[in-house]
Design a protein around this motif. Structure first.
Motif, PDB file in Angstrom:
ATOM      1  N   THR A   1      13.213  -0.077  20.606  1.00  0.00           N
ATOM      2  CA  THR A   1      13.556  -0.688  19.337  1.00  0.00           C
ATOM      3  C   THR A   1      15.061  -0.562  19.134  1.00  0.00           C
ATOM      4  N   LEU A   2      15.532  -0.849  17.945  1.00  0.00           N
ATOM      5  CA  LEU A   2      16.968  -0.903  17.677  1.00  0.00           C
ATOM      6  C   LEU A   2      17.650   0.440  17.937  1.00  0.00           C
ATOM      7  N   GLY A   3      18.938   0.370  18.249  1.00  0.00           N
ATOM      8  CA  GLY A   3      19.758   1.570  18.329  1.00  0.00           C
ATOM      9  C   GLY A   3      19.481   2.471  19.508  1.00  0.00           C
ATOM     10  N   GLY A   4      18.823   1.975  20.550  1.00  0.00           N
ATOM     11  CA  GLY A   4      18.521   2.814  21.700  1.00  0.00           C
ATOM     12  C   GLY A   4      17.396   3.796  21.441  1.00  0.00           C
ATOM     13  N   TYR A   5      16.546   3.529  20.453  1.00  0.00           N
ATOM     14  CA  TYR A   5      15.391   4.383  20.174  1.00  0.00           C
ATOM     15  C   TYR A   5      14.205   3.877  21.004  1.00  0.00           C
ATOM     16  N   ILE A   6      13.654   4.756  21.828  1.00  0.00           N
ATOM     17  CA  ILE A   6      12.587   4.370  22.754  1.00  0.00           C
ATOM     18  C   ILE A   6      11.398   5.302  22.568  1.00  0.00           C
ATOM     19  N   GLY A   7      10.247   4.715  22.276  1.00  0.00           N
ATOM     20  CA  GLY A   7       9.046   5.492  22.028  1.00  0.00           C
ATOM     21  C   GLY A   7       8.063   5.374  23.177  1.00  0.00           C
ATOM     22  N   MET A   8       7.322   6.441  23.415  1.00  0.00           N
ATOM     23  CA  MET A   8       6.295   6.457  24.458  1.00  0.00           C
ATOM     24  C   MET A   8       5.039   7.117  23.905  1.00  0.00           C
ATOM     25  N   ASN A   9       3.911   6.443  24.039  1.00  0.00           N
ATOM     26  CA  ASN A   9       2.640   7.018  23.607  1.00  0.00           C
ATOM     27  C   ASN A   9       2.230   8.169  24.522  1.00  0.00           C
ATOM     28  N   ALA A  10       1.569   9.157  23.947  1.00  0.00           N
ATOM     29  CA  ALA A  10       1.062  10.272  24.748  1.00  0.00           C
ATOM     30  C   ALA A  10       0.119   9.771  25.831  1.00  0.00           C
ATOM     31  N   GLY A  11      -0.652   8.725  25.527  1.00  0.00           N
ATOM     32  CA  GLY A  11      -1.611   8.208  26.481  1.00  0.00           C
ATOM     33  C   GLY A  11      -0.987   7.688  27.757  1.00  0.00           C
ATOM     34  N   LEU A  12       0.252   7.220  27.689  1.00  0.00           N
ATOM     35  CA  LEU A  12       0.892   6.710  28.898  1.00  0.00           C
ATOM     36  C   LEU A  12       1.153   7.843  29.887  1.00  0.00           C
ATOM     37  N   VAL A  13       1.628   8.989  29.386  1.00  0.00           N
ATOM     38  CA  VAL A  13       1.880  10.124  30.272  1.00  0.00           C
ATOM     39  C   VAL A  13       0.563  10.678  30.800  1.00  0.00           C
ATOM     40  N   LEU A  14      -0.485  10.684  29.977  1.00  0.00           N
ATOM     41  CA  LEU A  14      -1.788  11.161  30.443  1.00  0.00           C
ATOM     42  C   LEU A  14      -2.364  10.260  31.533  1.00  0.00           C
ATOM     43  N   THR A  15      -1.965   8.990  31.528  1.00  0.00           N
ATOM     44  CA  THR A  15      -2.447   8.039  32.536  1.00  0.00           C
ATOM     45  C   THR A  15      -1.585   8.075  33.793  1.00  0.00           C
ATOM     46  N   ALA A  16      -0.302   8.348  33.647  1.00  0.00           N
ATOM     47  CA  ALA A  16       0.604   8.375  34.800  1.00  0.00           C
ATOM     48  C   ALA A  16       0.198   9.478  35.766  1.00  0.00           C
ATOM     49  N   GLU A  17       0.502   9.270  37.035  1.00  0.00           N
ATOM     50  CA  GLU A  17       0.147  10.251  38.065  1.00  0.00           C
ATOM     51  C   GLU A  17       1.354  11.035  38.571  1.00  0.00           C
ATOM     52  N   THR A  18       2.567  10.552  38.293  1.00  0.00           N
ATOM     53  CA  THR A  18       3.774  11.245  38.739  1.00  0.00           C
ATOM     54  C   THR A  18       4.874  11.083  37.699  1.00  0.00           C
ATOM     55  N   GLU A  19       5.874  11.943  37.798  1.00  0.00           N
ATOM     56  CA  GLU A  19       7.047  11.809  36.932  1.00  0.00           C
ATOM     57  C   GLU A  19       7.774  10.499  37.213  1.00  0.00           C
ATOM     58  N   ASP A  20       7.730  10.021  38.470  1.00  0.00           N
ATOM     59  CA  ASP A  20       8.388   8.762  38.819  1.00  0.00           C
ATOM     60  C   ASP A  20       7.818   7.603  38.009  1.00  0.00           C
ATOM     61  N   GLU A  21       6.511   7.610  37.755  1.00  0.00           N
ATOM     62  CA  GLU A  21       5.905   6.519  36.994  1.00  0.00           C
ATOM     63  C   GLU A  21       6.342   6.565  35.536  1.00  0.00           C
ATOM     64  N   VAL A  22       6.440   7.752  34.966  1.00  0.00           N
ATOM     65  CA  VAL A  22       6.958   7.873  33.600  1.00  0.00           C
ATOM     66  C   VAL A  22       8.405   7.387  33.558  1.00  0.00           C
ATOM     67  N   ALA A  23       9.198   7.787  34.550  1.00  0.00           N
ATOM     68  CA  ALA A  23      10.594   7.363  34.613  1.00  0.00           C
ATOM     69  C   ALA A  23      10.693   5.849  34.776  1.00  0.00           C
ATOM     70  N   ALA A  24       9.757   5.231  35.513  1.00  0.00           N
ATOM     71  CA  ALA A  24       9.782   3.783  35.713  1.00  0.00           C
ATOM     72  C   ALA A  24       9.609   3.049  34.385  1.00  0.00           C
ATOM     73  N   VAL A  25       8.676   3.517  33.565  1.00  0.00           N
ATOM     74  CA  VAL A  25       8.466   2.885  32.260  1.00  0.00           C
ATOM     75  C   VAL A  25       9.693   3.083  31.379  1.00  0.00           C
ATOM     76  N   LEU A  26      10.266   4.290  31.388  1.00  0.00           N
ATOM     77  CA  LEU A  26      11.469   4.535  30.596  1.00  0.00           C
ATOM     78  C   LEU A  26      12.626   3.657  31.073  1.00  0.00           C
ATOM     79  N   ALA A  27      12.755   3.481  32.395  1.00  0.00           N
ATOM     80  CA  ALA A  27      13.828   2.633  32.920  1.00  0.00           C
ATOM     81  C   ALA A  27      13.659   1.197  32.449  1.00  0.00           C
ATOM     82  N   HIS A  28      12.431   0.725  32.406  1.00  0.00           N
ATOM     83  CA  HIS A  28      12.141  -0.631  31.914  1.00  0.00           C
ATOM     84  C   HIS A  28      12.557  -0.754  30.446  1.00  0.00           C
ATOM     85  N   GLU A  29      12.197   0.238  29.635  1.00  0.00           N
ATOM     86  CA  GLU A  29      12.540   0.181  28.204  1.00  0.00           C
ATOM     87  C   GLU A  29      14.040   0.362  27.979  1.00  0.00           C
TER      88      GLU A  29
END
Length: 536
Positions: A104-132
């Motif tokens: 969202t505005l101002g470089g504020y990036i939110g991530m649901n807890a469910g996304l990390v619970l679904t991810a299998e590695t830190e790389d996958e969490v980082a991939a979503v953050l890189a996209h955002e």
């Protein structure tokens, strides 16, 4: 009718001819845009802070110092190697087990807890953050609003032209033509917004994969996570994850992400080499030395964060405990991270002795992991071993005197003791951390409780007002400060500080009043579900 038909054809032809131009413009990286005239970066951050306060007011955020620092460390490592390393970013968790993330505005990036619970590695969490992060650095949100504003006027004028021609016609079909013009115009605006969103997603993929690789993460992680999300929809039918509703994934998009990642690997001769060289001497102060590429992803750190999220995002401590007991009954040996999560649920349900039995060997084995130390110290306190708990907290504070998680945990333990001495000790622990994290409402509230115990009531009232403001209750905060200003036991410095905060809060409260929103008035604001949908 021939005149009406020709008018309609001319309007739609002109508008359709302009649509590819808007789409093509978005395929290039944003290197300077008129979007900055729509809203300044300072205004973006101000609105984003207000949004965060509203989310706190509805209980949508999951704010835990350990998890917040973990997410910030990954996010800032990526942001430091983005196209705009000078831009400040704020990363936060949403208390939801739905799979989603958003920028969202101002470089504020939110991530649901469910996304990390679904991810299998830190790389996958980082991939979503890189996209955002790519969405933020390319200013897709502001550019989308700008595009909608730019497109709406000519489309509206075209619709009005058709309506005027239809109303001037004596034909019996004039009413149908008017309805067709309105439907056609609205459909065209919607289609152009869809085209713009699709191009934004592809651009965020391309820029995000490059940033991911530069940050020392596996660039193939984005394609692997998207692929797993796509496979999940086949078994869920209509129950599509929110992430796929806001980030539509196709086979083509997954293939393109994989091809880009493999091409990056070929150019670099494999994954980027990890190095201890400085990132960029021109980076701003919010980027810390811990962002060095000298270390890669931390599998145990990711596993601990995921289990802590599992505990804190559960509907209740009892529900979290049931989850771990089901795993225990399944007969599979729990991993170290799962034993850590199990111990946390035991602590939260009043079973400190059993929690200690799980934490003792973990703490002894991993003396370099203060997450284990922190849970162990809390378990000692809950089990009545106060001296041992004080010693454990003291050792952690000696090593990391400004660590927010350690300071807040120890301050919470001290506050439960309820003595003036405990309050003074909690003040001493929290004061240096508070100067570095003034926008943390939990920290402000913790400091307020410590001040109350210590007998410093004016400073406690000031901290509670600040916590209320940061939690989306601006009018409550203003009223508290105005009452505090009437006290006779505040000194000149405190009065000046209170006056300054009142001056800052007053315009915000007036704006909220104009919008019809008052403290505690939820009936005129969005329902929690609507607020979450809007943010996505």
């Amino acid at each position: 009718m021939p005149r009406l038909a020709s008018c309609l054809f001319a309007c739609l032809t002109c508008l359709a001819a302009g649509a590819p131009l808007a789409q093509d413009r978005t395929q290039l990286p944003e290197i300077g845009s008129s979007a900055a005239q729509l809203i300044s970066p300072a205004q973006e951050r101000a609105y984003a802070r207000q949004m965060l306060g509203e989310m706190r007011r509805y209980g949508l955020l999951l704010e835990d110092p350990l998890l917040s620092d973990w997410l910030q460390s990954i996010g800032h490592r990526i942001a430091a190697r983005s196209d705009r390393p000078e831009q400040p970013f704020t990363f936060f968790f949403v208390r939801s087990r739905d799979i989603n993330a958003f920028a969202t505005l101002g470089g504020y990036i939110g991530m649901n807890a469910g996304l990390v619970l679904t991810a299998e590695t830190e790389d996958e969490v980082a991939a979503v953050l890189a996209h955002e992060v790519a969405h933020a650095t390319q200013r897709h949100i502001v550019r989308s609003v700008e595009s909608a504003q730019r497109d709406s006027l000519p489309i509206l004028l075209g619709m009005l032209g058709v309506l005027a021609a239809a109303s001037a016609s004596d034909s019996n079909s004039a009413g149908d033509a008017s309805q067709a013009a309105i439907a056609g115009g609205l459909a065209l605006m919607q289609q152009r917004q869809i085209n713009y969103t699709r191009s934004n997603e592809h651009e965020a993929d391309r820029v995000g994969i490059q940033t991911l690789a530069r940050s020392g993460y596996d660039p193939l992680a984005m394609a692997s996570f998207f692929g797993r999300m796509q496979r999940a929809t086949r078994s869920q039918g209509d129950g599509m994850p929110d992430f796929l509703r806001t980030h539509p994934v196709t086979t083509t998009r997954i293939s393109e992400a994989k091809d880009r990642a493999e091409e990056l690997g070929k150019r670099a001769g494999g994954l980027p080499a990890l190095t201890d060289e400085p990132i960029n001497p021109a980076l701003p102060g919010h980027v810390h030395e811990s962002l060095s590429l000298a270390h890669g992803p931390d599998p145990l750190g990711f596993a601990l964060a995921r289990e802590r999220l599992r505990v804190l995002s559960a509907q209740s401590p009892t529900e979290a405990l049931a989850e771990y007991r089901r795993r225990e009954r399944a007969g599979d040996e729990l991993t170290e991270a799962e034993r850590y999560g199990y111990a946390l649920t035991l602590l939260r349900t009043g079973k400190a002795e059993r929690a200690l039995a799980l934490l003792d060997p973990l703490q002894a084995k991993h003396d370099d992991r203060f997450w284990f130390d922190l849970a162990w110290a809390e378990a000692l306190e809950r089990n009545g071993q106060r001296a041992e708990a004080d010693a454990a907290f003291g050792r952690m504070l000696d090593r990391q005197p400004r660590n927010r998680a350690i300071a807040m945990s120890y301050a919470g333990v001290l506050a439960e003791r309820g003595t003036r001495e405990a309050g003074l000790a909690a003040q001493a622990v929290l004061r240096p951390v508070l100067s570095e994290s003034p926008y943390d409402p939990s920290l402000q509230e913790s400091f307020g409780r410590a001040c109350e115990l210590a007998g410093d009531l004016p400073r406690a009232a000031e901290a509670f007002a600040e916590a209320a403001f940061l939690s989306g209750r601006a009018e409550d905060a203003l009223n508290q400060l105005q009452r505090l200003k009437q006290r006779e036991d505040i000194d000149y410095v405190q009065r000046a500080r209170i006056d300054a905060r009142i001056a800052e809060m007053t315009p915000i409260v007036l704006e909220l009043r104009e919008r019809g929103i008052r403290a505690g008035d939820r009936s005129r604001s969005m329902a929690p579900g609507a607020a979450a949908r809007t943010l996505r």
